[in-house]
Design a protein around this motif. Structure first.
Motif, PDB file in Angstrom:
ATOM      1  N   ILE A 237       0.840  -1.205   0.000  1.00  0.00           N
ATOM      2  CA  ILE A 237       0.000   0.000   0.000  1.00  0.00           C
ATOM      3  C   ILE A 237       0.873   1.252   0.000  1.00  0.00           C
ATOM      4  CG2 ILE A 237      -1.594   1.376   1.441  1.00  0.00           C
ATOM      5  CD1 ILE A 237      -2.967  -1.270   2.193  1.00  0.00           C
ATOM      6  N   ILE A 238       1.908   1.247   0.846  1.00  0.00           N
ATOM      7  CA  ILE A 238       2.771   2.444   0.971  1.00  0.00           C
ATOM      8  C   ILE A 238       3.601   2.637  -0.304  1.00  0.00           C
ATOM      9  CG2 ILE A 238       4.627   3.512   2.311  1.00  0.00           C
ATOM     10  CD1 ILE A 238       3.486   1.780   4.705  1.00  0.00           C
ATOM     11  N   GLU A 239       4.066   1.527  -0.856  1.00  0.00           N
ATOM     12  CA  GLU A 239       4.931   1.635  -2.048  1.00  0.00           C
ATOM     13  C   GLU A 239       4.185   2.165  -3.271  1.00  0.00           C
ATOM     14  OE1 GLU A 239       6.598  -2.260  -1.963  1.00  0.00           O
ATOM     15  OE2 GLU A 239       8.246  -1.630  -0.632  1.00  0.00           O
ATOM     16  N   LYS A 240       2.869   2.099  -3.244  1.00  0.00           N
ATOM     17  CA  LYS A 240       2.071   2.645  -4.360  1.00  0.00           C
ATOM     18  C   LYS A 240       2.107   4.172  -4.361  1.00  0.00           C
ATOM     19  CE  LYS A 240      -1.155  -0.988  -5.524  1.00  0.00           C
ATOM     20  NZ  LYS A 240      -1.438  -1.841  -4.329  1.00  0.00           N
ATOM     21  N   GLU A 241       2.497   4.776  -3.238  1.00  0.00           N
ATOM     22  CA  GLU A 241       2.503   6.235  -3.105  1.00  0.00           C
ATOM     23  C   GLU A 241       3.875   6.783  -3.525  1.00  0.00           C
ATOM     24  OE1 GLU A 241       0.373   8.849  -2.426  1.00  0.00           O
ATOM     25  OE2 GLU A 241       2.278   9.761  -3.021  1.00  0.00           O
ATOM     26  N   PRO A 242       3.932   7.526  -4.647  1.00  0.00           N
ATOM     27  CA  PRO A 242       5.235   7.969  -5.165  1.00  0.00           C
ATOM     28  C   PRO A 242       6.034   8.867  -4.206  1.00  0.00           C
ATOM     29  CG  PRO A 242       3.451   8.461  -6.726  1.00  0.00           C
ATOM     30  CD  PRO A 242       2.807   7.919  -5.504  1.00  0.00           C
ATOM     31  N   LEU A 243       5.369   9.649  -3.358  1.00  0.00           N
ATOM     32  CA  LEU A 243       6.110  10.554  -2.457  1.00  0.00           C
ATOM     33  C   LEU A 243       6.595   9.856  -1.181  1.00  0.00           C
ATOM     34  CD1 LEU A 243       3.999  13.855  -2.656  1.00  0.00           C
ATOM     35  CD2 LEU A 243       6.110  13.282  -3.856  1.00  0.00           C
ATOM     36  N   ALA A 244       6.226   8.580  -1.022  1.00  0.00           N
ATOM     37  CA  ALA A 244       6.563   7.873   0.222  1.00  0.00           C
ATOM     38  C   ALA A 244       7.804   7.007   0.052  1.00  0.00           C
ATOM     39  CB  ALA A 244       5.382   6.999   0.647  1.00  0.00           C
ATOM     40  N   LYS A 245       8.642   7.010   1.090  1.00  0.00           N
ATOM     41  CA  LYS A 245       9.805   6.124   1.103  1.00  0.00           C
ATOM     42  C   LYS A 245       9.837   5.429   2.468  1.00  0.00           C
ATOM     43  CE  LYS A 245      14.764   6.227   0.472  1.00  0.00           C
ATOM     44  NZ  LYS A 245      15.132   6.184   1.887  1.00  0.00           N
ATOM     45  N   ILE A 246       9.764   4.091   2.429  1.00  0.00           N
ATOM     46  CA  ILE A 246       9.663   3.339   3.685  1.00  0.00           C
ATOM     47  C   ILE A 246      11.003   3.337   4.424  1.00  0.00           C
ATOM     48  CG2 ILE A 246       9.365   1.012   4.639  1.00  0.00           C
ATOM     49  CD1 ILE A 246       7.269   0.488   2.473  1.00  0.00           C
ATOM     50  N   ASP A 247      10.977   3.696   5.703  1.00  0.00           N
ATOM     51  CA  ASP A 247      12.129   3.460   6.587  1.00  0.00           C
ATOM     52  C   ASP A 247      12.008   2.018   7.089  1.00  0.00           C
ATOM     53  OD1 ASP A 247      14.000   3.297   8.575  1.00  0.00           O
ATOM     54  OD2 ASP A 247      13.363   5.061   9.682  1.00  0.00           O
ATOM     55  N   TYR A 248      10.888   1.698   7.737  1.00  0.00           N
ATOM     56  CA  TYR A 248      10.602   0.304   8.082  1.00  0.00           C
ATOM     57  C   TYR A 248       9.101   0.093   8.202  1.00  0.00           C
ATOM     58  CZ  TYR A 248       9.684   1.888  12.863  1.00  0.00           C
ATOM     59  OH  TYR A 248       9.160   2.540  13.952  1.00  0.00           O
ATOM     60  N   VAL A 249       8.669  -1.128   7.925  1.00  0.00           N
ATOM     61  CA  VAL A 249       7.347  -1.622   8.336  1.00  0.00           C
ATOM     62  C   VAL A 249       7.653  -2.972   8.965  1.00  0.00           C
ATOM     63  CG1 VAL A 249       5.020  -2.310   7.644  1.00  0.00           C
ATOM     64  CG2 VAL A 249       6.219  -0.532   6.343  1.00  0.00           C
ATOM     65  N   SER A 250       7.317  -3.156  10.242  1.00  0.00           N
ATOM     66  CA  SER A 250       7.765  -4.356  10.952  1.00  0.00           C
ATOM     67  C   SER A 250       6.695  -4.875  11.891  1.00  0.00           C
ATOM     68  CB  SER A 250       9.005  -4.052  11.799  1.00  0.00           C
ATOM     69  OG  SER A 250      10.034  -3.532  11.009  1.00  0.00           O
ATOM     70  N   SER A 251       6.822  -6.169  12.217  1.00  0.00           N
ATOM     71  CA  SER A 251       5.958  -6.788  13.218  1.00  0.00           C
ATOM     72  C   SER A 251       6.841  -7.259  14.364  1.00  0.00           C
ATOM     73  CB  SER A 251       5.199  -7.966  12.613  1.00  0.00           C
ATOM     74  OG  SER A 251       6.088  -8.855  11.970  1.00  0.00           O
ATOM     75  N   VAL A 252       6.518  -6.797  15.570  1.00  0.00           N
ATOM     76  CA  VAL A 252       7.315  -7.158  16.752  1.00  0.00           C
ATOM     77  C   VAL A 252       6.389  -7.493  17.923  1.00  0.00           C
ATOM     78  CG1 VAL A 252       9.276  -5.680  16.085  1.00  0.00           C
ATOM     79  CG2 VAL A 252       7.481  -4.749  17.566  1.00  0.00           C
ATOM     80  N   ASP A 253       6.940  -8.211  18.891  1.00  0.00           N
ATOM     81  CA  ASP A 253       6.197  -8.472  20.120  1.00  0.00           C
ATOM     82  C   ASP A 253       5.885  -7.121  20.783  1.00  0.00           C
ATOM     83  OD1 ASP A 253       5.793 -10.763  22.459  1.00  0.00           O
ATOM     84  OD2 ASP A 253       6.305  -8.778  23.240  1.00  0.00           O
ATOM     85  N   ALA A 254       4.619  -6.927  21.173  1.00  0.00           N
ATOM     86  CA  ALA A 254       4.191  -5.605  21.649  1.00  0.00           C
ATOM     87  C   ALA A 254       4.869  -5.202  22.957  1.00  0.00           C
ATOM     88  CB  ALA A 254       2.680  -5.572  21.805  1.00  0.00           C
ATOM     89  N   VAL A 255       5.412  -6.172  23.710  1.00  0.00           N
ATOM     90  CA  VAL A 255       6.059  -5.844  24.985  1.00  0.00           C
ATOM     91  C   VAL A 255       7.578  -5.779  24.846  1.00  0.00           C
ATOM     92  CG1 VAL A 255       6.422  -6.618  27.376  1.00  0.00           C
ATOM     93  CG2 VAL A 255       4.166  -6.869  26.295  1.00  0.00           C
ATOM     94  N   THR A 256       8.158  -6.774  24.161  1.00  0.00           N
ATOM     95  CA  THR A 256       9.632  -6.867  24.122  1.00  0.00           C
ATOM     96  C   THR A 256      10.249  -6.217  22.885  1.00  0.00           C
ATOM     97  OG1 THR A 256       9.631  -8.943  22.890  1.00  0.00           O
ATOM     98  CG2 THR A 256       9.490  -9.092  25.314  1.00  0.00           C
TER      99      THR A 256
END
Ligand code: AMP
Length: 287
Positions: A237-256
């Motif tokens: 979804i983000i990559e479809k936006e020409p003005l956007a450049k991803i630093d990160y999109v990540s999944s992590v344990d919500a506590v650790t």
């Protein structure tokens, strides 16, 4: 509307808080960097509902900015901040100078509070290696100055909230940390002081963050258990936006904050995305 006390020194804060304590009143702290918006106001509202007196701090903390980041250009409007705080029932704003907070001068200190495991190295820590050391240091100082019963932080900065909870546990601060939900603009963009950097085209483009968040939430709600699949779809979804450049999109344990690939315990799906030169963050946590 009550009075808003403006305190510029540590001593003024200490004297006022100890007077409240003598009356048996509880105290809540809302740390901010100013240029306040409704996201900050929601923290103040929550604090007012849970504490007898509320202190907000308004301080752009130099130790959490790395070289080349936006310390100098960070937006400031103290008069507006005071009006918002007053309107929401805040009792005192702590508005120190850099030298008041860092007596060595120039925002320098030789004493830091730092979590030594991987927690602050994940997500935003990958591109902002000293950021959370600065956050923990200034929040520790604010805790020592205000000695609050409770402190209020936004889920918008989910990694920061998790790190503060960990710091409070590790250093035995007797302070309850209250997390507050993300406040958004009507069109979905998470409110942020940095949104002011966006021009009209960038403001439109910035909607790709919340679009990705909402789509991720829907996918999880529909039963997806593979976190990588959710992250992949959000990135698309983000990559479809020409003005956007991803630093990160990540999944992590919500506590650790450890990487996760499967959704079992609560998972934080978090992102940082450059829209032009402006770095924005957004996230959601699964139940
Ligand atoms: P800042 O001034 O950006 O350092 O933010 C101060 C506090 O306000 C932090 O605990 C943030 O997580 C919180 N905050 C900022 N934006 C929002 C928002 N849109 N919704 C909820 N909390 C927020």
């Amino acid at each position: 509307m009550g009075e808003l006390i403006i305190a510029k020194t540590v001593k003024e804060v200490r004297d006022q808080v100890s007077a409240w304590r003598k009356e048996g009143l509880t105290v809540g702290l809302v740390p901010t960097m100013g240029y306040l918006h409704e996201g900050h106001a929601s923290l103040v509202d929550k604090a007012v509902s849970m504490c007898d007196r509320v202190v907000a701090s308004d301080f752009v903390n130099p130790t959490q900015f790395g070289p080349g980041e936006d310390l100098e250009s960070y937006p400031r409007d103290f008069e507006h901040d005071c009006a918002l705080l007053k309107e929401h029932g805040c009792n005192m704003v702590f508005y120190p100078s850099v030298d008041e907070m860092y007596p060595d001068g120039n925002g320098k200190t030789d004493t830091y509070v730092e979590i030594l495991d991987d927690m602050p190295k994940q997500l935003c820590g990958k591109t902002r290696p000293i950021h959370f050391r600065g956050v923990c240091t200034v929040v520790s100082k604010l805790f020592n100055i205000v000695l609050p019963d409770k402190a209020f932080f936004g889920q918008k900065d989910a990694q920061q909230l998790a790190i503060i909870k960990r710091m409070v546990r590790d250093l035995s601060y007797g302070i309850e940390i209250v997390g507050c939900p993300i406040v958004r603009e009507a069109d979905g963009l998470a409110k942020s002081s940095r949104n002011t950097y966006l021009n009209d085209a960038e403001r439109q483009a910035a909607l790709c963050l919340s679009r990705a968040v909402f789509a991720g939430m829907d996918m999880v709600k529909a039963g997806e258990k593979n976190a990588d699949t959710v992250v992949g779809m959000m990135k698309d979804i983000i990559e479809k936006e020409p003005l956007a450049k991803i630093d990160y999109v990540s999944s992590v344990d919500a506590v650790t904050m450890a990487d996760v690939h499967e959704i079992k315990a609560p998972v934080l799906f978090a992102m940082a995305v450059y829209i032009g030169k402006t770095r924005l963050i957004d996230n959601f946590i699964t139940e």
